[in-house]
Enzyme design. Structure first.
Site, PDB file in Angstrom:
ATOM      1  N   GLY A  11       0.890  -1.392   0.018  1.00  0.00           N
ATOM      2  CA  GLY A  11       0.015  -0.239   0.148  1.00  0.00           C
ATOM      3  C   GLY A  11       0.873   1.334   0.015  1.00  0.00           C
ATOM      4  O   GLY A  11       1.986   1.286  -0.120  1.00  0.00           O
ATOM      5  N   ARG A  12       0.261   2.336   0.221  1.00  0.00           N
ATOM      6  CA  ARG A  12       0.810   3.706   0.296  1.00  0.00           C
ATOM      7  C   ARG A  12       0.847   4.185   1.673  1.00  0.00           C
ATOM      8  O   ARG A  12      -0.316   4.308   2.119  1.00  0.00           O
ATOM      9  CB  ARG A  12       0.143   4.530  -0.699  1.00  0.00           C
ATOM     10  CG  ARG A  12       0.734   6.065  -1.001  1.00  0.00           C
ATOM     11  CD  ARG A  12      -0.191   6.651  -1.941  1.00  0.00           C
ATOM     12  NE  ARG A  12       0.497   7.850  -2.281  1.00  0.00           N
ATOM     13  CZ  ARG A  12       0.754   8.318  -3.718  1.00  0.00           C
ATOM     14  NH1 ARG A  12       0.050   7.594  -4.611  1.00  0.00           N
ATOM     15  NH2 ARG A  12       1.610   9.347  -4.099  1.00  0.00           N
ATOM     16  N   THR A  13       1.988   4.711   1.983  1.00  0.00           N
ATOM     17  CA  THR A  13       1.865   5.342   3.440  1.00  0.00           C
ATOM     18  C   THR A  13       2.072   6.888   3.151  1.00  0.00           C
ATOM     19  O   THR A  13       2.282   7.247   2.042  1.00  0.00           O
ATOM     20  CB  THR A  13       3.214   4.746   4.401  1.00  0.00           C
ATOM     21  OG1 THR A  13       4.394   5.297   3.528  1.00  0.00           O
ATOM     22  CG2 THR A  13       2.992   3.341   4.426  1.00  0.00           C
TER      23      THR A  13
END
Length: 91
Positions: A83-85
Site C-alpha cells: 500500500g501507500r503510506t
C-alpha cells in the site's frame, strides 16, 4: 434483508481501506478521506452480534498508516502489507 450497522462510535466512511473478518468481528484498517492522504493507523472493530463499533487497543508497534494496501487473516491474526503510506515508501 440487510441491516445497516450502528453509527454509534463508528469510524468515518473511507475508501482504499481493508476489512477483515475474524471470529465474529469485522476489522477496519487504513484508507483515505482525501485522495492519496492516509487517515491514521487506528484499528476499528465491529461486533456483529452486538452491532457495536470500538477502537482496538493493540500491543506492540502498529503498522504505519496506509491506504490501497492488502491484508490476510491467519488464524486469529491479521497481517497488513504493501500500500501507500504518508511518506510514499509503502513501509
Amino acid at each position: 434483508m440487510w441491516k445497516k450497522a450502528s453509527n454509534i462510535n463508528a469510524p468515518l466512511g473511507r475508501s482504499s481501506h481493508t476489512i477483515s473478518h475474524v471470529g465474529g468481528q469485522i476489522y477496519l484498517f487504513g484508507g483515505e478521506y482525501v485522495p492519496r492522504e492516509t487517515i491514521d493507523n487506528r484499528l476499528w472493530s465491529y461486533n456483529i452480534a452486538t452491532d457495536t463499533w470500538s477502537e482496538v487497543q493493540t500491543s506492540g508497534v502498529p503498522p504505519a498508516a496506509r491506504l490501497a494496501h492488502s491484508s490476510v487473516v491467519i488464524g486469529a491474526d491479521i497481517m497488513y502489507y504493501s500500500g501507500r503510506t504518508t511518506d510514499k515508501t509503502g513501509n
